[in-house]
Design a protein around this motif. Sequence first.
Motif, PDB file in Angstrom:
ATOM      1  N   MET A 117      -3.991   2.494  -3.293  1.00  0.00           N
ATOM      2  CA  MET A 117      -4.030   2.316  -1.708  1.00  0.00           C
ATOM      3  C   MET A 117      -2.589   1.620  -1.208  1.00  0.00           C
ATOM      4  N   ILE A 118      -1.975   2.668  -0.215  1.00  0.00           N
ATOM      5  CA  ILE A 118      -0.805   1.981   0.544  1.00  0.00           C
ATOM      6  C   ILE A 118      -1.054   1.697   1.821  1.00  0.00           C
ATOM      7  N   LEU A 119      -0.515   0.350   2.182  1.00  0.00           N
ATOM      8  CA  LEU A 119      -0.372   0.232   3.392  1.00  0.00           C
ATOM      9  C   LEU A 119       0.777   0.771   4.094  1.00  0.00           C
ATOM     10  N   TYR A 120       0.510   1.466   5.164  1.00  0.00           N
ATOM     11  CA  TYR A 120       1.666   2.320   5.857  1.00  0.00           C
ATOM     12  C   TYR A 120       2.195   1.292   6.914  1.00  0.00           C
ATOM     13  N   SER A 121       3.614   1.083   6.750  1.00  0.00           N
ATOM     14  CA  SER A 121       4.102   0.190   7.732  1.00  0.00           C
ATOM     15  C   SER A 121       5.058   1.047   8.802  1.00  0.00           C
ATOM     16  N   ASN A 122       4.950   0.526   9.874  1.00  0.00           N
ATOM     17  CA  ASN A 122       5.783   0.952  10.997  1.00  0.00           C
ATOM     18  C   ASN A 122       7.350   0.388  10.770  1.00  0.00           C
ATOM     19  N   GLU A 123       7.614  -0.249  10.000  1.00  0.00           N
ATOM     20  CA  GLU A 123       8.967  -0.716   9.824  1.00  0.00           C
ATOM     21  C   GLU A 123       9.853  -0.164   8.783  1.00  0.00           C
ATOM     22  N   SER A 124       9.159   0.883   8.048  1.00  0.00           N
ATOM     23  CA  SER A 124       9.842   1.725   6.999  1.00  0.00           C
ATOM     24  C   SER A 124       9.686   3.146   7.139  1.00  0.00           C
ATOM     25  N   THR A 125      10.683   4.051   6.837  1.00  0.00           N
ATOM     26  CA  THR A 125      10.478   5.408   6.937  1.00  0.00           C
ATOM     27  C   THR A 125       9.615   6.005   5.885  1.00  0.00           C
ATOM     28  N   PRO A 126       9.173   7.285   6.142  1.00  0.00           N
ATOM     29  CA  PRO A 126       8.285   8.011   5.272  1.00  0.00           C
ATOM     30  C   PRO A 126       9.178   8.219   3.915  1.00  0.00           C
ATOM     31  N   LEU A 127      10.288   8.354   3.805  1.00  0.00           N
ATOM     32  CA  LEU A 127      10.944   8.500   2.576  1.00  0.00           C
ATOM     33  C   LEU A 127      11.204   7.149   1.837  1.00  0.00           C
ATOM     34  N   GLN A 128      11.446   5.803   2.801  1.00  0.00           N
ATOM     35  CA  GLN A 128      11.350   4.751   1.826  1.00  0.00           C
ATOM     36  C   GLN A 128      10.096   4.446   1.368  1.00  0.00           C
ATOM     37  N   HIS A 129       9.073   4.520   2.031  1.00  0.00           N
ATOM     38  CA  HIS A 129       7.646   4.491   1.479  1.00  0.00           C
ATOM     39  C   HIS A 129       7.361   5.284   0.284  1.00  0.00           C
ATOM     40  N   TYR A 130       7.961   6.415   0.446  1.00  0.00           N
ATOM     41  CA  TYR A 130       7.619   7.164  -0.888  1.00  0.00           C
ATOM     42  C   TYR A 130       8.597   6.872  -1.961  1.00  0.00           C
ATOM     43  N   ARG A 131       9.880   6.602  -1.782  1.00  0.00           N
ATOM     44  CA  ARG A 131      10.711   6.198  -2.895  1.00  0.00           C
ATOM     45  C   ARG A 131      10.050   4.695  -3.568  1.00  0.00           C
ATOM     46  N   TYR A 132       9.879   3.906  -2.652  1.00  0.00           N
ATOM     47  CA  TYR A 132       9.326   2.712  -3.386  1.00  0.00           C
ATOM     48  C   TYR A 132       7.926   2.717  -4.046  1.00  0.00           C
ATOM     49  N   PHE A 133       6.895   3.375  -3.648  1.00  0.00           N
ATOM     50  CA  PHE A 133       5.707   3.649  -4.081  1.00  0.00           C
ATOM     51  C   PHE A 133       6.026   4.213  -5.532  1.00  0.00           C
ATOM     52  N   PHE A 134       6.550   5.262  -5.563  1.00  0.00           N
ATOM     53  CA  PHE A 134       6.828   5.948  -6.941  1.00  0.00           C
ATOM     54  C   PHE A 134       7.607   5.206  -8.001  1.00  0.00           C
ATOM     55  N   GLU A 135       8.505   4.524  -7.182  1.00  0.00           N
ATOM     56  CA  GLU A 135       9.334   3.641  -8.365  1.00  0.00           C
ATOM     57  C   GLU A 135       8.505   2.442  -8.841  1.00  0.00           C
ATOM     58  N   LYS A 136       7.476   1.953  -8.200  1.00  0.00           N
ATOM     59  CA  LYS A 136       6.681   0.827  -8.698  1.00  0.00           C
ATOM     60  C   LYS A 136       5.523   1.329  -9.520  1.00  0.00           C
ATOM     61  N   VAL A 137       5.039   2.410  -8.963  1.00  0.00           N
ATOM     62  CA  VAL A 137       3.687   2.971  -9.617  1.00  0.00           C
ATOM     63  C   VAL A 137       3.854   4.035 -10.537  1.00  0.00           C
ATOM     64  N   GLY A 138       4.642   5.064 -10.203  1.00  0.00           N
ATOM     65  CA  GLY A 138       4.937   6.001 -11.370  1.00  0.00           C
ATOM     66  C   GLY A 138       4.003   7.241 -10.750  1.00  0.00           C
ATOM     67  N   ASP A 139       3.879   8.086 -11.770  1.00  0.00           N
ATOM     68  CA  ASP A 139       3.045   9.220 -11.527  1.00  0.00           C
ATOM     69  C   ASP A 139       1.693   9.005 -11.461  1.00  0.00           C
ATOM     70  N   ASN A 140       1.184   7.914 -12.415  1.00  0.00           N
ATOM     71  CA  ASN A 140      -0.465   7.522 -12.527  1.00  0.00           C
ATOM     72  C   ASN A 140      -1.037   6.983 -11.419  1.00  0.00           C
ATOM     73  N   THR A 141      -1.229   7.709 -10.387  1.00  0.00           N
ATOM     74  CA  THR A 141      -1.668   7.075  -9.110  1.00  0.00           C
ATOM     75  C   THR A 141      -3.322   7.174  -9.153  1.00  0.00           C
ATOM     76  N   GLY A 142      -4.026   7.745 -10.275  1.00  0.00           N
ATOM     77  CA  GLY A 142      -5.523   8.013 -10.282  1.00  0.00           C
ATOM     78  C   GLY A 142      -6.019   8.903  -9.961  1.00  0.00           C
ATOM     79  N   SER A 143      -7.157   9.310 -10.097  1.00  0.00           N
ATOM     80  CA  SER A 143      -7.931  10.494  -9.833  1.00  0.00           C
ATOM     81  C   SER A 143      -8.310  10.634  -8.612  1.00  0.00           C
ATOM     82  N   LEU A 144      -8.577   9.435  -7.686  1.00  0.00           N
ATOM     83  CA  LEU A 144      -9.171   9.575  -6.393  1.00  0.00           C
ATOM     84  C   LEU A 144      -7.852   9.834  -5.613  1.00  0.00           C
ATOM     85  N   PRO A 145      -8.069  10.438  -4.284  1.00  0.00           N
ATOM     86  CA  PRO A 145      -7.095  10.602  -3.351  1.00  0.00           C
ATOM     87  C   PRO A 145      -6.185   9.301  -3.252  1.00  0.00           C
TER      88      PRO A 145
END
Length: 235
Positions: free
Chosen positions: A102-130
Amino acid sequence: MKRYHHKYTLPAIITLLLLAIAFLLIGFFNFKRQTTLPSNSNSSAIGIQLNQDVDYVDLHKLQANGISFVYLKSTQGRSYFDENYLSYRDQILGTKLAFGSMILYSNESTPLQHYRYFFEKVGDNTGSLPILLEPAVTSRSKRYLESMSQFASMLEQRKKEVIVDVDYKYHKYFTPQTKFMSVDGKTPDKLKYSFWRYTTNGRVKNVNGLEKGVTMYAYNGTVGQYRQKYGQLTQ
């Protein structure tokens, strides 16, 4: 002076009253110990959200008490990462539980910033659920929805399923494959919503730390659909 001929009537009434009160109290406390279910009680799979607000949860007890999946709070924007995400993800591997991020989508970060930080911290194992995108703000402005939609598209281009916690009336902002989660108090339309967040103040029976204030979800489909998409049921 008139004599009272029914000397056993009053004690009997008092006894019955006490028994009725006792049964009510027993029923109340038993109810408080049960897992909170959706109002229709017919959902095929039940899940909860886990985050750093709860330091430790026995995941085997979780699945033994009717929970089939968990959403793990992960990131918000470009700087926040839930400190319990990785430990819960590791523990889930030893269970039958499905999980999603689950990602909390902020209005203070760009889509690219969300994207890069999420995969930097979580990696590709995001689970089988959406991957669940949950708004971090109350705004549903065109600018905010377009930003969230752009981020959802970036995830989908990486072959990730995405579900958004916004009303289906905003579906025009998102791609056709984006799924939606209902937060309504009644059973949602199966054609519009894939999942249902039916309470933010639930409880899970016999699991320490989950006696109250639990965010709970239901899969808005059949048992067969759930098994095909996400895995086993634990009930």
